[in-house]
Structure formats: structure tokens, C-alpha cells
Design an enzyme around this catalytic site. Structure first.
Site: not given
Length: 712
Positions: A176, A294, A301
Site C-alpha cells: 500500500e 487486499e 456489526d
């Protein structure tokens, strides 16, 4: 070395372009899982299970169709991991080379390929943090020395892996790297950023470092047991094309895979936008593979942690929607010509071990294992690599939905069956419980396919619904589906021809008792909320300090509201009621409503949770002939639109007309058959002159007239 690297890069780019004649269909599609945490989780006490039996997690993933394992490598993670107080038996640190070897061995044993990710950091590298390893800090401001360090480190690691028969099929150079590579100076005693190198904005510096790592991979790969594909890694769909063009323009060309991260939770965007972005990359860069290296998506939740935003197209947040999302994600990448998708840390489960952020996992609500038993969840995204979802990625998605509201649902759940489940040998397929009585099941069927189906209340062939004649289009007993050229939904209420989400229009009254309120309401009483699109609407006086507002709403509507004694938002807080906490169901400050399937009234005393009781209820009032009433328009005066409301006791042909003060009709506002109850009509007087007008309602033999004022 940098000049030689650029020449080598151009030569390999030419080779890659020549190889591009191989069809994309000849390349495997990779269903990847980053399993970097597994060794540590097991040392921390996690016992992964499949169908209640302890099972090697690598076997679980391989058996479900995973064919690529991603594993991260940190240069020296000991400095920040060793101080963590871990349970007995847990190693001082992980994601070092020895840990990586173990992961690769386990992946290979189950027949899966490996993507090794060099972070070139002692900690996670990501768009906000590209920390230079501490062992290289003394050359942080010396790009040539830093480049040399990257080259020799990469080469040494790969040579050691190859000598142990552990050469990976993919090597990811960096992680990244949106802002560049190795640009941040770490704090002395933490993994936070203390500063940035002076050359952080120098993309030629970044290019040289990338090429150093690439050159090492190529050199080792030429004689190794496996010659790895080289992958780079950007995060986000936005900027994806720019970033790779920027690297190529600076001489970074000798790589194979354009990797990227895309999470809805962090990047938003839709599956359609994902597909479009991949398609653009495939078209713009024909010499490279494109892979989502990725991603991740939640199934609950309720546990907190990271990845907390759900795509609104995949609600509610349940395991089955996690599966649906990942299948649709992968099919989109396939259709666009991409070569794979990697799910990040689907085995990072809760244990007593510590991370820098506390005890346990930040991924409990994302991992493919039940938080209580660590058993593989067979209704979640762990099934997303299954081949049955990808026979033809261009087939439309077909969703079957049934609304079981009012039905006593079996403990076994709700099922669907039909021709789509197995031809002549139908199977019962369990549907996902979405809550509120809604059950769903998704599949993918070829355009033009058709057949019969029906729903069952339980896992028993005798528990099937009785389909009404009006929609029993197959064999006079079953429902019918015919698949078009796009995604389709077949939704019904149980044993009905009505759509699953069919609503009923009902009469609704909001009423407030102002007696003993202690406020000045001489200027009128008003209501606002979702029911008025947050316009402030005047209420009608019913006498005895009671005010009401009537309208038609749809069953299932819900929202917030409250009462005021002003018609403006200026200083409105001085005029709105203060709703007690126990009935402030919305936003902690507002009343709430949910509309049922029948006429309903919400009636309270101002600023309290106390319901008011009237001598007659709504049904009784609407039955009385005297309930014929034309209400004062609001706003009044107005320009150029206003709302006119009226009430009739039963269905009737209604005429609502506008007259000037001479009695001349200037506008027919509405006419026609109306049902008994409350009606609201908007009058647009844009083509009329300012003045006072009369509006008259006639229904049968009853007539009522009121005045209104138009000011322009």
C-alpha cells in the site's frame, strides 16, 4: 546499478507485451487469503474447527477453494512485539522470516500458491505509514545506500527461502505504497511516525527503491525452483491508474501484477465502480495482470474493530450478505479481466494475545470463524471461492425473497426449492434470515433459463406454501421464474401473489394535547419530522387545546418527529418540545413512529411520554358523516404553492375547486373518486394574480368553502 535496472526493466516490458497474446482465460483466477496471523493465533490458544472437529485452518481454506495464501514479512518486528505481555507459550514475535517459512510450508502442504509481501518495515506499511526499518535508519537520507540495503535484503531472504524449497509464486514489493516507500522515521519507542525523510516527494527515489527490490527478485528467480511474479500495491480505486503511470514513467516497468486494495469500508464506491476500475486498468496496461491483493468485508456489526462500514447494497449485516458481497466482488473482477482477489486476515480470531491496540482481535466480525467456537461458518464468506459461483461470471444474479410476516416460522428456518436447485432432483436450500420477516437466497442463472419454484416453512417437503391460483404459473401449484439479461429479484409474501415489500396506505393522525403544557401556543401548534420531509406544518385545532395533523402513509414507514409552537426554524429550539429520554426513540431527542398495516394514531401530551385518550378512536371518527371537513390551507398567505387538506367519511367523488371573489371558477384543483379518510393536495397558483380566493370542497351533497391569500 540504477541505470542497469532501467535497461533491464525496458527489456522485460517488451517480453511481457509479447506474452500478452496468451488469453486471459488461460490464466488461473486466484482466490486468496492472507493467513499471516494463523501461526500466532494457534500459539495463543485458537483451535480452528470445521463442522465441530479440530481442523488445520490451511486445509479448511484449501478445501473451500482458496488457491493463494498471502503472507507478510517484516524486517525486524521484535522491537515492538517483544514488550507486549503475551500468554505463556507465545513466541516473542511473529511475521519475521522464520514465521513466514512456517506459513509457506503449511500453504504448500495443502497445494496452495503463496504471495510473499515485503513490507520493508518493522511494522505494518499502509497509505499513512511507511516506516523505514530501524536497522536502516542510519542511511535514511542516503537513497543510494538505502536502495542497496533493499536489494541485498530482498535477495538474501529469497535465496534462503529457495534453499529450503519455499520459493513463493508471487513476491509483492512493498505494501500500500500510495505516498511512496520507506519515507517515515519511526518514533524511538513506538511504531508511530516521528518525521519524514527530506526526499519523500522524490518519485525517482521511490522508483529506484522499487527497482532494487524488483532486481533482486528477478536475479534470484532466474535460477530458483520458482520464478515469482512481481506485484506492486496501491490502495484505493481513486488514483489507481495515475499511480502506476507515475511509476512506469519513472522507470519502474519490470513487474507482472498491478495490485490494489479496495475495501468498501475505507474507500466506498460500488461493485460496479470496482469492475469499471479494473476494466480500465486491464485496457490501459495490457502487459500486466491486475489483481485485488487486499480486501475484506464484515458479517456482523456487533463486535467493533476495524472494517465497520457496510455497502448499502448488501444489507443487513449478516454472514450471508458477507458471502454475497465477496462473490459479487470476485465476479466483477473476473468480468473485468482481473486475475484474483485476496481477503485480508480471515482467520484473525479472538484469543488472549495482545496487539498494540489491546487484547484480542480487531477482526472478530470479519473472520470466517464463529467467535464463540472458532468453528468455520458455512453461511459466511468462507465459501466465496466455491466454484459453483463462477461457472459463468456474466450470468445475471437471481434473488428469491419471501416475506414471512405474520407466519409462525419453523425453528429449522425458511427454505426455497425449484428447478434452479438441481434439475430433476430438486433440493431444499436454506434462505438467509434478514430480519423483519424477510428471507432471501441468491444464485446465478443463465439468461433465458426458466422454471418452477416455491418456498417452504421448514426443512420438510410437506411444509411447502400453497401458491394462489393467480400466480401458480407452473403446474398450477408452483411459482415461475424467467431470467432476463440483468440481475433479477423474485419476491413474494408467503402463500400470496403480493410482492414481499408490498405496502398498505393507511390513515395516520398525529395528535398533541397542549393543556397544562405551560407554553404559549396562541400562534398555533406545528409538527415536523420525516413525515413532512422536515418541513414545519401547521396542525388543526380539535378544540379543548388538542391539535392534530392527518395524512396518508405507507405501512412500514418509520421516522422521527416532534411538536413546535413556531412555523420557522429561526430560534426553533426555544419553541420545540423537550421529549423525555424514555420516549426520545430517535437521535436521543425526538419521538419516533413505525406505521402498521392499519389506521393508527400517535397522541401524546406536549413534552411528555403520556398518551392521551379520546372518547372516540380514529376508526369511529372516520365512520361519522359529520367527519366531512375542509381544513385551512398551509401556509397561508402563500407564494406560489400551498397544501390543502380535507377529510371525507367514506369513498366518494370529490371536487375541489378555486374561485375568485366574484365567484368565477379559476382552477379545478382536483376531481375524482377518493377513498374515505384524509387527503392532501398541493395547489400551485403560479399562474394567478395576488389576491384573496375561495376554495370549495364538494363530496356528494356536502360542501364546504374556505378563503386563502396569494401574495406575490
Amino acid at each position: 546499478m540504477n541505470t542497469l535496472l532501467r535497461y533491464a526493466g525496458l527489456l522485460l516490458l517488451f517480453k511481457l507485451l509479447m506474452l500478452n497474446s496468451i488469453s486471459a482465460q488461460d490464466q488461473p483466477f486466484y482466490f486468496g487469503a492472507d493467513l499471516s496471523y494463523v501461526n500466532q493465533m494457534e500459539d495463543c490458544g485458537a483451535e480452528y474447527q470445521f463442522q465441530g472437529e479440530p481442523t488445520d485452518p490451511f486445509k479448511i481454506f484449501a478445501d473451500e477453494g482458496t488457491n493463494l495464501v498471502r503472507v507478510r514479512l517484516w524486517v525486524d518486528p521484535s522491537r515492538w512485539q517483544e514488550p507486549l505481555d503475551q500468554p505463556e507459550g507465545v513466541k516473542p514475535y511473529y511475521s519475521d522470516l522464520e514465521d513466514v517459512k512456517k506459513t509457506i510450508e503449511r500453504a504448500q502442504a495443502e497445494g496452495m500458491e503463496v504471495m510473499l509481501g515485503f513490507h520493508y518495515s518493522d511494522f505494518w506499511a499502509d497509505p499513512g505509514r511507511q516506516l523505514i526499518p530501524r536497522r536502516w535508519l542510519d542511511v535514511a537520507e542516503n537513497p543510494e545506500a538505502l536502495t542497496d540495503s533493499v536489494y541485498h535484503y530482498t535477495k538474501r531472504v529469497l535465496e534462503e527461502l529457495d534453499s529450503n524449497g519455499l520459493m513463493p509464486e508471487f513476491v509483492k514489493v512493498g505494501n500500500e505504497n500510495n505516498p511512496g516507500i520507506m519515507i517515515h522515521i519511526p518514533e524511538e519507542d513506538s511504531f508511530e511516525t516521528a518525521g519524514t525523510v527530506s526526499s519523500a516527494d522524490d518519485w525517482q527515489r521511490h522508483a529506484d527503491i522499487f527497482n532494487a527490490g524488483i532486481s533482486a527478485v528477478r536475479e534470484v528467480g532466474e535460477t530458483a525452483s520458482i520464478n515469482p511474479k512481481i506485484t506492486l500495491h496501491w490502495s484505493n480505486l481513486d488514483g489507481l491508474e495515475w499511480w502506476y503511470k507515475n511509476l512506469i514513467s519513472h522507470g519502474v516497468t519490470d513487474f507482472d501484477v498491478m495490485g490494489f486494495s479496495y475495501y468498501y469500508a475505507w474507500h466506498e464506491g460500488s461493485i460496479a465502480e470496482l469492475e469499471s476500475a479494473v476494466e480500465t486498468m486491464v485496457e490501459e496496461f495490457p502487459g500486466y495482470d491486475v489483481m485485488a491483493v487486499e480486501t475484506g468485508y464484515l458479517w456482523s456489526d456487533q463486535y467493533g474493530g476495524i472494517i465497520n462500514e457496510a455497502d448499502p447494497e448488501y444489507l443487513p449485516v449478516i454472514p450471508e450478505k458477507q458471502l454475497e458481497y465477496m462473490v459479487d466482488y470476485s465476479r466483477a473482477v473476473m468480468r473485468a479481466g482481473g486475475t484474483g482477489v485476496v481477503f485480508w486476515e480471515p482467520a484473525w480470531v479472538d484469543t488472549p494475545c495482545r496487539t498494540p491496540w489491546g487484547i484480542g482481535s480487531s477482526h472478530t466480525h470479519v473472520a470466517f470463524f464463529d467467535p464463540e467456537t472458532t468453528n468455520f461458518m458455512e453461511n459466511g464468506a468462507g465459501k466465496w471461492p466455491n466454484s459453483r459461483f463462477y461457472e459463468n461470471p456474466h450470468d445475471p444474479k437471481v434473488t428469491f425473497i419471501v416475506n414471512m410476516s405474520g407466519v409462525d416460522v419453523s425453528d429449522e428456518g425458511v427454505f426455497v426449492t425449484g428447478d434452479f436447485t438441481g434439475g430433476d432432483d430438486w433440493e431444499l436450500v436454506q434462505m438467509a434470515d434478514e430480519g423483519e420477516g424477510i428471507y432471501s437466497y441468491f444464485t446465478y442463472l443463465p439468461e433465458g433459463s426458466e422454471g418452477a419454484f416455491y418456498f417452504l416453512n421448514g426443512e420438510d417437503w410437506d411444509s411447502r406454501e400453497t401458491v394462489p391460483d393467480a400466480c401458480a404459473d407452473r403446474w398450477d401449484t408452483d411459482r415461475e421464474y424467467i431470467v432476463g439479461d440483468s440481475d433479477m429479484v423474485f419476491d413474494y409474501k408467503w402463500a400470496s401473489c403480493d410482492p414481499a415489500y408490498a405496502t398498505t396506505e393507511v390513515n395516520v393522525t398525529f395528535r398533541v394535547d397542549m393543556a397544562d403544557s405551560g407554553v404559549d401556543f396562541s400562534g398555533g401548534v406545528y409538527i415536523t419530522g420525516d413525515l413532512t420531509d422536515w418541513d414545519i406544518m401547521q396542525m388543526n385545532s380539535d378544540g379543548e387545546d388538542i391539535y392534530s395533523y392527518d395524512l396518508e402513509m405507507s405501512s412500514g414507514d418509520e421516522g422521527a418527529y416532534y411538536y413546535l409552537t413556531t412555523d420557522t426554524w429561526d430560534n426553533y429550539m426555544d419553541y420545540r418540545e423537550t421529549v423525555p429520554e424514555e420516549c426520545a426513540d430517535w437521535y436521543g431527542s425526538d419521538r419516533g413512529y413505525v406505521i402498521p398495516d392499519e389506521d393508527v394514531e400517535f397522541a401524546y401530551k406536549w413534552g411528555t411520554c403520556q398518551e392521551i385518550q379520546l372518547e372516540t378512536n380514529l376508526a369511529e371518527r372516520t365512520e361519522k358523516p359529520g367527519d366531512f371537513e375542509l381544513f385551512q390551507n398551509y401556509p397561508n398567505p402563500f407564494n406560489p404553492t400551498t397544501q390543502i387538506s380535507f377529510r371525507i367519511p367514506e369513498s366518494a367523488v370529490v371536487s375541489l375547486r378555486l374561485f375568485d371573489m366574484t365567484g368565477r371558477e379559476v382552477k379545478e384543483i382536483t376531481t375524482g373518486l377518493k377513498s374515505g379518510g384524509y387527503h392532501h393536495i398541493e395547489l400551485d397558483a403560479g399562474n394567478l394574480s395576488s389576491g384573496i380566493y375561495l376554495y370549495q370542497l364538494q363530496a356528494g351533497e356536502q360542501t364546504q368553502t374556505r378563503k386563502l391569500t396569494l401574495i406575490k
